[in-house]
Design a protein around this motif. Structure first.
Motif, PDB file in Angstrom:
ATOM      1  N   PHE A   1      -9.107   4.243  -5.867  1.00 24.70           N
ATOM      2  CA  PHE A   1      -9.836   4.936  -4.802  1.00 24.70           C
ATOM      3  C   PHE A   1      -9.034   6.062  -4.149  1.00 24.70           C
ATOM      4  O   PHE A   1      -9.611   6.952  -3.538  1.00 24.70           O
ATOM      5  CB  PHE A   1     -10.236   3.936  -3.700  1.00 24.70           C
ATOM      6  N   ILE A   2      -7.698   5.997  -4.257  1.00 26.61           N
ATOM      7  CA  ILE A   2      -6.861   6.957  -3.519  1.00 26.61           C
ATOM      8  C   ILE A   2      -7.129   8.414  -3.894  1.00 26.61           C
ATOM      9  O   ILE A   2      -7.270   9.264  -2.996  1.00 26.61           O
ATOM     10  CB  ILE A   2      -5.371   6.587  -3.679  1.00 26.61           C
ATOM     11  N   PRO A   3      -7.239   8.786  -5.200  1.00 32.09           N
ATOM     12  CA  PRO A   3      -7.540  10.189  -5.513  1.00 32.09           C
ATOM     13  C   PRO A   3      -8.865  10.664  -4.916  1.00 32.09           C
ATOM     14  O   PRO A   3      -8.968  11.802  -4.445  1.00 32.09           O
ATOM     15  CB  PRO A   3      -7.594  10.208  -7.048  1.00 32.09           C
ATOM     16  N   ALA A   4      -9.870   9.789  -4.906  1.00 31.93           N
ATOM     17  CA  ALA A   4     -11.160  10.156  -4.314  1.00 31.93           C
ATOM     18  C   ALA A   4     -11.015  10.364  -2.806  1.00 31.93           C
ATOM     19  O   ALA A   4     -11.609  11.292  -2.240  1.00 31.93           O
ATOM     20  CB  ALA A   4     -12.200   9.073  -4.606  1.00 31.93           C
ATOM     21  N   ALA A   5     -10.227   9.502  -2.152  1.00 34.12           N
ATOM     22  CA  ALA A   5     -10.002   9.653  -0.706  1.00 34.12           C
ATOM     23  C   ALA A   5      -9.314  10.980  -0.409  1.00 34.12           C
ATOM     24  O   ALA A   5      -9.693  11.697   0.533  1.00 34.12           O
ATOM     25  CB  ALA A   5      -9.154   8.485  -0.187  1.00 34.12           C
TER      26      ALA A   5
ATOM     27  N   TYR B   1       0.834  -1.203   0.000  1.00 31.18           N
ATOM     28  CA  TYR B   1       0.000   0.000   0.000  1.00 31.18           C
ATOM     29  C   TYR B   1       0.867   1.251   0.000  1.00 31.18           C
ATOM     30  O   TYR B   1       0.556   2.237  -0.687  1.00 31.18           O
ATOM     31  CB  TYR B   1      -0.923   0.012   1.227  1.00 31.18           C
ATOM     32  N   SER B   2       1.950   1.230   0.748  1.00 28.94           N
ATOM     33  CA  SER B   2       2.871   2.364   0.762  1.00 28.94           C
ATOM     34  C   SER B   2       3.427   2.624  -0.639  1.00 28.94           C
ATOM     35  O   SER B   2       3.600   3.777  -1.051  1.00 28.94           O
ATOM     36  CB  SER B   2       4.018   2.093   1.742  1.00 28.94           C
ATOM     37  N   LEU B   3       3.677   1.554  -1.381  1.00 30.14           N
ATOM     38  CA  LEU B   3       4.190   1.671  -2.742  1.00 30.14           C
ATOM     39  C   LEU B   3       3.202   2.405  -3.651  1.00 30.14           C
ATOM     40  O   LEU B   3       3.593   3.284  -4.421  1.00 30.14           O
ATOM     41  CB  LEU B   3       4.477   0.269  -3.303  1.00 30.14           C
ATOM     42  N   VAL B   4       1.905   2.064  -3.563  1.00 28.17           N
ATOM     43  CA  VAL B   4       0.918   2.633  -4.490  1.00 28.17           C
ATOM     44  C   VAL B   4       0.385   3.984  -4.023  1.00 28.17           C
ATOM     45  O   VAL B   4      -0.169   4.745  -4.826  1.00 28.17           O
ATOM     46  CB  VAL B   4      -0.266   1.658  -4.718  1.00 28.17           C
ATOM     47  N   SER B   5       0.532   4.306  -2.727  1.00 27.48           N
ATOM     48  CA  SER B   5      -0.057   5.546  -2.204  1.00 27.48           C
ATOM     49  C   SER B   5       0.979   6.596  -1.838  1.00 27.48           C
ATOM     50  O   SER B   5       0.635   7.732  -1.515  1.00 27.48           O
ATOM     51  CB  SER B   5      -0.908   5.241  -0.966  1.00 27.48           C
ATOM     52  N   ASP B   6       2.266   6.204  -1.836  1.00 25.40           N
ATOM     53  CA  ASP B   6       3.349   7.099  -1.418  1.00 25.40           C
ATOM     54  C   ASP B   6       3.140   7.606   0.012  1.00 25.40           C
ATOM     55  O   ASP B   6       3.416   8.748   0.341  1.00 25.40           O
ATOM     56  CB  ASP B   6       3.458   8.285  -2.385  1.00 25.40           C
ATOM     57  N   THR B   7       2.634   6.716   0.869  1.00 22.18           N
ATOM     58  CA  THR B   7       2.414   7.019   2.283  1.00 22.18           C
ATOM     59  C   THR B   7       3.573   6.453   3.101  1.00 22.18           C
ATOM     60  O   THR B   7       4.138   5.417   2.745  1.00 22.18           O
ATOM     61  CB  THR B   7       1.082   6.399   2.770  1.00 22.18           C
TER      62      THR B   7
ATOM     63  N   VAL C   1      -9.866  12.341   3.348  1.00 24.26           N
ATOM     64  CA  VAL C   1      -9.670  11.130   4.155  1.00 24.26           C
ATOM     65  C   VAL C   1      -8.166  10.944   4.373  1.00 24.26           C
ATOM     66  O   VAL C   1      -7.385  10.984   3.422  1.00 24.26           O
ATOM     67  CB  VAL C   1     -10.263   9.892   3.461  1.00 24.26           C
ATOM     68  N   ASP C   2      -7.757  10.764   5.626  1.00 26.49           N
ATOM     69  CA  ASP C   2      -6.350  10.554   5.934  1.00 26.49           C
ATOM     70  C   ASP C   2      -5.869   9.254   5.290  1.00 26.49           C
ATOM     71  O   ASP C   2      -6.507   8.200   5.442  1.00 26.49           O
ATOM     72  CB  ASP C   2      -6.150  10.489   7.449  1.00 26.49           C
ATOM     73  N   LEU C   3      -4.748   9.316   4.573  1.00 26.14           N
ATOM     74  CA  LEU C   3      -4.282   8.147   3.820  1.00 26.14           C
ATOM     75  C   LEU C   3      -3.720   7.037   4.713  1.00 26.14           C
ATOM     76  O   LEU C   3      -3.720   5.869   4.316  1.00 26.14           O
ATOM     77  CB  LEU C   3      -3.238   8.572   2.792  1.00 26.14           C
ATOM     78  N   VAL C   4      -3.234   7.373   5.914  1.00 29.10           N
ATOM     79  CA  VAL C   4      -2.813   6.320   6.851  1.00 29.10           C
ATOM     80  C   VAL C   4      -4.039   5.574   7.368  1.00 29.10           C
ATOM     81  O   VAL C   4      -4.081   4.334   7.374  1.00 29.10           O
ATOM     82  CB  VAL C   4      -1.989   6.905   8.014  1.00 29.10           C
ATOM     83  N   HIS C   5      -5.052   6.325   7.784  1.00 27.96           N
ATOM     84  CA  HIS C   5      -6.313   5.717   8.234  1.00 27.96           C
ATOM     85  C   HIS C   5      -6.924   4.884   7.113  1.00 27.96           C
ATOM     86  O   HIS C   5      -7.349   3.741   7.314  1.00 27.96           O
ATOM     87  CB  HIS C   5      -7.280   6.817   8.682  1.00 27.96           C
ATOM     88  N   PHE C   6      -6.960   5.461   5.908  1.00 23.73           N
ATOM     89  CA  PHE C   6      -7.535   4.768   4.748  1.00 23.73           C
ATOM     90  C   PHE C   6      -6.770   3.484   4.455  1.00 23.73           C
ATOM     91  O   PHE C   6      -7.367   2.433   4.203  1.00 23.73           O
ATOM     92  CB  PHE C   6      -7.494   5.697   3.535  1.00 23.73           C
TER      93      PHE C   6
ATOM     94  N   PRO D   1      -9.138   6.668 -12.383  1.00 19.22           N
ATOM     95  CA  PRO D   1      -9.228   7.328 -11.068  1.00 19.22           C
ATOM     96  C   PRO D   1     -10.023   8.630 -11.106  1.00 19.22           C
ATOM     97  O   PRO D   1     -10.850   8.880 -10.226  1.00 19.22           O
ATOM     98  CB  PRO D   1      -7.756   7.583 -10.701  1.00 19.22           C
ATOM     99  N   SER D   2      -9.804   9.448 -12.143  1.00 23.91           N
ATOM    100  CA  SER D   2     -10.553  10.709 -12.248  1.00 23.91           C
ATOM    101  C   SER D   2     -12.031  10.443 -12.496  1.00 23.91           C
ATOM    102  O   SER D   2     -12.897  11.117 -11.931  1.00 23.91           O
ATOM    103  CB  SER D   2      -9.981  11.577 -13.376  1.00 23.91           C
ATOM    104  N   ALA D   3     -12.307   9.451 -13.338  1.00 25.50           N
ATOM    105  CA  ALA D   3     -13.702   9.109 -13.622  1.00 25.50           C
ATOM    106  C   ALA D   3     -14.409   8.630 -12.361  1.00 25.50           C
ATOM    107  O   ALA D   3     -15.567   8.999 -12.098  1.00 25.50           O
ATOM    108  CB  ALA D   3     -13.767   8.034 -14.709  1.00 25.50           C
ATOM    109  N   LEU D   4     -13.707   7.825 -11.556  1.00 23.25           N
ATOM    110  CA  LEU D   4     -14.304   7.344 -10.315  1.00 23.25           C
ATOM    111  C   LEU D   4     -14.529   8.500  -9.338  1.00 23.25           C
ATOM    112  O   LEU D   4     -15.570   8.551  -8.668  1.00 23.25           O
ATOM    113  CB  LEU D   4     -13.405   6.281  -9.670  1.00 23.25           C
ATOM    114  N   SER D   5     -13.563   9.413  -9.260  1.00 21.80           N
ATOM    115  CA  SER D   5     -13.711  10.572  -8.364  1.00 21.80           C
ATOM    116  C   SER D   5     -14.932  11.402  -8.747  1.00 21.80           C
ATOM    117  O   SER D   5     -15.702  11.839  -7.884  1.00 21.80           O
ATOM    118  CB  SER D   5     -12.452  11.441  -8.419  1.00 21.80           C
TER     119      SER D   5
END
Length: 432
Positions: A347-351, A163-169, A356-361, A302-306
């Motif tokens: 889902f990350i761009p929408a979060a 998850y850290s890899l895909v979200s840069d968290t 929405v906090d990305l660590v919590h997410f 991602p943009s379409a989902l957002s």
């Protein structure tokens, strides 16, 4: 009317997977098909794969955590930890069942993998719990599957690395965010076990004399110190998570070979070989996902989902509940790493847009995906324990249902009360 390239890509992934091709290979082949049909440079697939696999330093943590778990299981570390857990909680109602939960919490700080926990200590717990018909085999198997879910929540966690890899968290804050949820999940399982033990008259274990406790603890101490060494290095600033994974593997080797003297050269070779096979399997899956994610980016999903989610005008809580529902359904059908690499990035761009906090997410998403491992029809841990317990899947599914409910209640708590995830990272300087 021709089929849209992206639709053709999805149909190709499904078709190739149904033919038995590994999902990683299916994603690579189908993504190349998409590029060809779209008139794009097919060499882009290789470029995306190489850039993703060789530019991500954090991915090195995955094979090292796997090797650490293999070395532990091949040595006596596992048996000594089980003896320690039995001395602590074995005397209570449902004692051996509680030992199963406690050992999963302890081993969570070492392997980072639910499947490693189930295949390693789960096999031993199955034998111990069913000996002399103490517990029904299907109950023991269901509990081992449910308790193994805790493994990737408490650090270290291979899914959180992905998850850290895909979200840069920050992987460090993600690890911290999983500590309290993992303990709470263990507590929820323990409460059900105690209630069930009284109702089903599970046997009490002979209590380990208190005078024996120091000896048992001393024998298990080197193994118990492994999470301290691992997390102390990360949060003390001495090591990165990847370097800490290397330290964990070296520590497991040194303790097993020099102190416990329980790993032969052959056992070490088998551990390395098994780790390499598992790593190659995960690596191919990540490679396929990297290429397919490029296709998703081209399609601007991602943009379409957002935009689609914006039409529902969901508050952050509503968004988390909706994502959880989607992940629980998808988790019944897909392997966890696939979900993290293919679905979560959408889902990350929408979060982020909803605040929405990305660590919590991330922690909530990983918990959802882990619960999917024990959710019928495709819960992978259920199949693992069916093989170990040699019991029909139907029996294990019936027994796992109350554990599934307990874990879902814990998940709801983490969604409704973000502080359960964020309190510990904030104490270590996380600003959100």
């Amino acid at each position: 009317m021709g089929v849209e390239p992206f639709t053709l890509c999805i149909l190709s992934i499904v078709f190739l997977s149904l033919l038995g091709l590994p999902i990683g290979h299916a994603m690579i082949a189908s993504s190349i098909l998409y590029l060809m049909v779209s008139g794009l440079d097919m060499g882009t697939a290789a470029e995306q794969l190489l850039n993703g696999m060789f530019s991500s330093y954090i991915l090195l943590a995955v094979p090292l955590f796997i090797l650490a778990a293999e070395l532990m299981n091949s040595g006596n570390m596992t048996l000594r930890l089980l003896s320690f857990c039995n001395a602590i909680v074995g005397r209570f109602p449902g004692g051996l069942a509680l030992v199963n939960v406690v050992q999963s919490i302890v081993f969570a700080g070492m392997s980072g993998s639910a499947l490693a926990d189930a295949a390693g200590t789960g096999k031993m717990m199955q034998r111990m719990m069913t000996e002399n018909n103490k517990y029904p085999a299907s109950f023991a198997a269901a509990l081992s599957a449910a308790s193994a879910v805790i493994g990737p929540i408490i650090p270290p966690s291979i899914p959180m690395v992905v998850y850290s890899l895909v979200s840069d968290t920050s992987i460090g804050y993600l690890f911290l965010g999983g500590v309290i949820p993992g303990l709470v999940m263990g507590l929820f399982l323990a409460i059900y076990i105690v209630l069930s033990a009284r109702r089903r008259n599970f046997p009490l274990e002979d209590p380990v004399p208190l005078k024996e406790l120091p000896r048992v603890t001393w024998q298990a101490l080197p193994a118990l110190l492994m999470p301290v060494v691992l997390l102390g290095g990360i949060y003390g600033g001495a090591t990165t998570p990847t370097e800490a994974a290397a330290v964990a593997a070296l520590y497991a080797l040194v303790i097993s070979v020099l102190l416990y003297r329980s790993v032969s050269f052959r056992a070490f070779y088998d551990s390395v070989l098994s780790s390499a096979r598992t790593t190659a399997s995960i690596g191919m899956l990540i490679a396929g996902a990297l290429v397919f994610n490029y296709v998703v980016t081209i399609e601007d999903l991602p943009s379409a989902l957002s935009l689609w989610l914006a039409g529902f005008d969901l508050p952050p809580l509503g968004f988390l509940l909706m994502v959880s529902a989607v992940l629980l359904v998808v988790g019944c059908l897909l392997e966890g790493t696939t979900i993290l690499l293919v679905i979560i990035p959408v889902f990350i761009p929408a979060a982020q847009s909803l605040g929405v906090d990305l660590v919590h997410f991330g922690v909530v998403c990983v918990i959802n995906i882990m619960i999917g491992l024990i959710t019928p029809p495709y819960g992978l841990l259920l199949f693992v324990m069916t093989t170990i317990a040699k019991r029909p899947l139907k029996e294990i599914v019936i027994e796992v249902f109350p554990f599934l409910v307990a874990l879902l209640m814990a998940l709801l708590l983490f969604i409704l009360v973000p502080e359960t995830v964020l309190w510990l990272p904030e104490k270590f300087g996380y600003k959100g």
